[in-house]
Design a protein around this motif. Sequence first.
Motif, PDB file in Angstrom:
ATOM      1  N   ARG A 305     -10.317  48.022 -43.063  1.00 59.93           N
ATOM      2  CA  ARG A 305     -10.596  49.287 -43.734  1.00 59.93           C
ATOM      3  C   ARG A 305      -9.753  50.432 -43.208  1.00 59.93           C
ATOM      4  O   ARG A 305      -9.815  51.546 -43.727  1.00 59.93           O
ATOM      5  CB  ARG A 305     -12.078  49.663 -43.566  1.00 59.93           C
ATOM      6  CG  ARG A 305     -13.038  48.576 -43.957  1.00 59.93           C
ATOM      7  CD  ARG A 305     -13.127  48.403 -45.443  1.00 59.93           C
ATOM      8  NE  ARG A 305     -13.659  49.570 -46.110  1.00 59.93           N
ATOM      9  CZ  ARG A 305     -14.940  49.729 -46.415  1.00 59.93           C
ATOM     10  NH1 ARG A 305     -15.809  48.828 -46.084  1.00 59.93           N
ATOM     11  NH2 ARG A 305     -15.332  50.805 -47.056  1.00 59.93           N
ATOM     12  N   ARG A 535     -15.987  52.706 -39.921  1.00 62.66           N
ATOM     13  CA  ARG A 535     -17.081  53.345 -40.629  1.00 62.66           C
ATOM     14  C   ARG A 535     -17.802  54.344 -39.729  1.00 62.66           C
ATOM     15  O   ARG A 535     -18.227  55.395 -40.151  1.00 62.66           O
ATOM     16  CB  ARG A 535     -18.057  52.282 -41.125  1.00 62.66           C
ATOM     17  CG  ARG A 535     -18.329  52.464 -42.604  1.00 62.66           C
ATOM     18  CD  ARG A 535     -19.336  51.459 -43.082  1.00 62.66           C
ATOM     19  NE  ARG A 535     -18.709  50.235 -43.515  1.00 62.66           N
ATOM     20  CZ  ARG A 535     -19.212  49.020 -43.295  1.00 62.66           C
ATOM     21  NH1 ARG A 535     -20.302  48.857 -42.618  1.00 62.66           N
ATOM     22  NH2 ARG A 535     -18.589  47.963 -43.754  1.00 62.66           N
ATOM     23  N   SER A 558     -18.346  62.975 -53.667  1.00 61.20           N
ATOM     24  CA  SER A 558     -19.319  62.169 -54.382  1.00 61.20           C
ATOM     25  C   SER A 558     -19.932  62.924 -55.549  1.00 61.20           C
ATOM     26  O   SER A 558     -20.524  62.331 -56.418  1.00 61.20           O
ATOM     27  CB  SER A 558     -20.402  61.700 -53.415  1.00 61.20           C
ATOM     28  OG  SER A 558     -21.070  62.834 -52.937  1.00 61.20           O
ATOM     29  N   LYS A 656     -15.679  46.462 -54.681  1.00 57.16           N
ATOM     30  CA  LYS A 656     -16.618  47.256 -55.496  1.00 57.16           C
ATOM     31  C   LYS A 656     -16.028  48.590 -55.968  1.00 57.16           C
ATOM     32  O   LYS A 656     -16.759  49.524 -56.267  1.00 57.16           O
ATOM     33  CB  LYS A 656     -17.908  47.502 -54.718  1.00 57.16           C
ATOM     34  CG  LYS A 656     -18.622  46.219 -54.341  1.00 57.16           C
ATOM     35  CD  LYS A 656     -20.074  46.505 -53.982  1.00 57.16           C
ATOM     36  CE  LYS A 656     -20.639  45.368 -53.158  1.00 57.16           C
ATOM     37  NZ  LYS A 656     -20.593  45.563 -51.710  1.00 57.16           N
ATOM     38  N   ALA A 657     -14.748  48.719 -55.978  1.00 61.63           N
ATOM     39  CA  ALA A 657     -14.130  49.934 -56.529  1.00 61.63           C
ATOM     40  C   ALA A 657     -12.978  49.439 -57.394  1.00 61.63           C
ATOM     41  O   ALA A 657     -11.862  49.338 -56.939  1.00 61.63           O
ATOM     42  CB  ALA A 657     -13.632  50.841 -55.424  1.00 61.63           C
ATOM     43  N   ARG A 704     -15.484  56.251 -50.624  1.00 61.83           N
ATOM     44  CA  ARG A 704     -15.966  54.897 -50.307  1.00 61.83           C
ATOM     45  C   ARG A 704     -15.855  54.623 -48.808  1.00 61.83           C
ATOM     46  O   ARG A 704     -15.452  53.534 -48.394  1.00 61.83           O
ATOM     47  CB  ARG A 704     -15.157  53.851 -51.057  1.00 61.83           C
ATOM     48  CG  ARG A 704     -15.067  54.122 -52.518  1.00 61.83           C
ATOM     49  CD  ARG A 704     -15.842  53.111 -53.266  1.00 61.83           C
ATOM     50  NE  ARG A 704     -16.195  53.622 -54.585  1.00 61.83           N
ATOM     51  CZ  ARG A 704     -17.076  53.082 -55.367  1.00 61.83           C
ATOM     52  NH1 ARG A 704     -17.720  52.031 -54.978  1.00 61.83           N
ATOM     53  NH2 ARG A 704     -17.326  53.595 -56.539  1.00 61.83           N
TER      54      ARG A 704
END
Length: 738
Positions: A305, A535, A558, A656-657, A704
């Motif tokens: 990531r 993260r 968002s 998921k994007a 994300r």
Amino acid sequence: MTNSSSSKERFYLTTPIYYVNARPHLGHAYSTIVCDAIARRKRALAIETWFLTGTDEHGQKIERSAELAGRTPHEFATAISAEFRGLWDRLGLSYDDFIRTTEERHKRGTQKLFATLRDKGYIYKGSYTGQYCVSDELYVDGPPGTPCPDCGRITETVSEENYFFKLSAFERKLLEFYEANPGFMGPESTRREVISFVRGGLKDLSVSRTSFSWGIPVPDDEKHVIYVWLDALANYITALGYGSEDDQKFKKFWPADMHLIGKEISRFHCVYWPAFLMAAGIPLPRSVRANGWLLFDQGKMSKSRGNIVRAETVQEVLGADALRYFLLREIPFGQDGSFSFDALVQRYNGDLANGYGNLVSRVVNMVHKYFGGVVPEAGPETAAEAALRESTTRTIAAFGPAFDELNFSEALKSLWALVAETDGYLTANAPWKRPADRPEAEHVALQARVLATAAEAIRIITALVYPILPESAAKVWQQLGQGEIADAADQAFLTDITWGGLKAGTKFGEPAPLFPRAEKDAIERMQNIEEQNNRSAVEAASGGEKSDKTVEKERAVSEVPEKHTAGAKAQPDSTGVIAGVEAPGCQTASVAPVPAAALAAVDPAVQAPAAAISAVPAATVPAEQASAPPQFITIDDFAKVELRVAQVLIAERIPKADKLLRLEVDLGYEKRQILAGIAQFYEPEKLIGRKIVIVANLAPRKMRGLESNGMLLAASLPDGAPVLAGFLEEVPLGARLK
Ligand code: MSP
């Protein structure tokens, strides 16, 4: 036996001190690991060694990072500094001192250095109006808008009263010094670069700042703080007690034998630092050695990531020694090198698990199996043993000088040739197999000769590799019945490492695994750890709480309404946003309200103001609007947008994007991660290697959970498909579009 107090030689070695604007990564660990290996070898050679590392905590950059994290600079610096120190400890790095530039001892010493320079007439008051790069804390020549020559970021204009250091007075002296001390700086590329910089002419250097306060006050003029590089460089002497009542260590260890640095900070270490010292009448360091950059080749890490790797990730899965070995074996010191999990695992399995580890385990197990764990008498040497003994002696002779010249890669290569030769010797003599025609007694004699000989070769390999693989060498040392390797190092065992040290009758320790083979999931495990680390990085840096600003930024992203995220085709939407290329929670901005096929900035996270510029979808610009009077911007407005050439190193989909791609791009001077809403128009693989144009000075945004640092430029076709901007001619990375 030699102990440190009777040692005649001394070695003072330093790492750069690390900025505390971000958590440590592998690039930082690299320099510190190199120094640790050097320090361990020196100590084991009876050289009294002092190994210093620490953190660089003042300056505008740290002040701003702290503000962004919603913490005071001191709190912020303390938290990050503790991360560095904690990591060095977890990695088992054997530093003797860790200095923080916010410590009182450093403050006092730095003020003394400043006062000395002023008293000797090398500092005067003036005023500076010019460019400054906050990221590199560097004064830059040129008009407003000039990019920093080191990092390429646009410099800021500062205008303030400053103290100046008469650097210009040292041009000739420095050149004479370099000439008289050819070994002072290296590698050769650094030497050439520094000399040409000095030959180009030295201007006086501003050494104080007044526009912020996070620094060490100038003695007797507290509205100034000392320039952060003067402050930082002084750590090398303040840590030894310069400027304090107790300067025993300073007297004992200064001048430093080696400042190990990254190549981009050689000017500070090879020009400014020697000039400050000459001016203050302090002896100059004996050498400055620059390492290259560790580049992160994560092309195959689809789940990763972020664009950095942390040392603890490798440590957790393969152990700290695996990381040390990889860094020192894979990258010729002084050159840039790529890091990838694939290459790491390959080296680990090939050289450590199947190579050295397997050799040790075979021999130790056989000594246990055939001789009850006691080293047998080798008996008379045959040609095979003589050959291995001679190779070992040659390796001892080659390894030391290569290591001491920082050619770690060559040193290890020669040592691993000996590992392979010892392995070959075992295989050729096969002590585990008795041919039917070999009498039992003869076979036992062969087993004794071969295992005692192989074990002796392993002992020497282990002693030599100890500075690089301290943890594993300690285990092998125990297994060979040699006790604690740290004790042996304290007793300077490398001063006398000759064939024949392993005595018959020595009782071996229990066999224990050294480098368990890394299976396929090792890479995935490291990638997962990285993912989790990244993260939590923001929270960690801000003490577990997100700053208001971070929250604000995340909320802004968002809160872009879902309806801005139309499908693959550009659709006008009710808010009047151009939807040329879109992604969930994101939108595309065109640079200006221009007709179809306009240049579009492919940035999935452009916020409302940018969107407002493009009030109507490109595909459907009504005629009257298309002919509306243009809204001009000034050249200064344009100059604010930093457009640069970059090359795509990595392009991958984001789980998921379905509209977003994660790109890693190379600007020549730095690598960045950019998220672009082009997944439905470009296959990621086809983008790799492509030169593109990016907006390089866009504030970072998170989407994300990933940070995007820039925006791609593309023409927007009538159907909304993007066509990435590119060039027909060759263009260098990082070149600016003007
Ligand atoms: N604070 C200054 C140094 C002051 S020394 C008196 C500084 N700090 S830094 O944190 O930005 O960098 C510290 C060191 O880490 C530099 O030598 C730099 O080259 C090194 N590295 C940071 N990232 C790196 C890589 N990716 N690869 C190799 N080393 C790199 O500069």
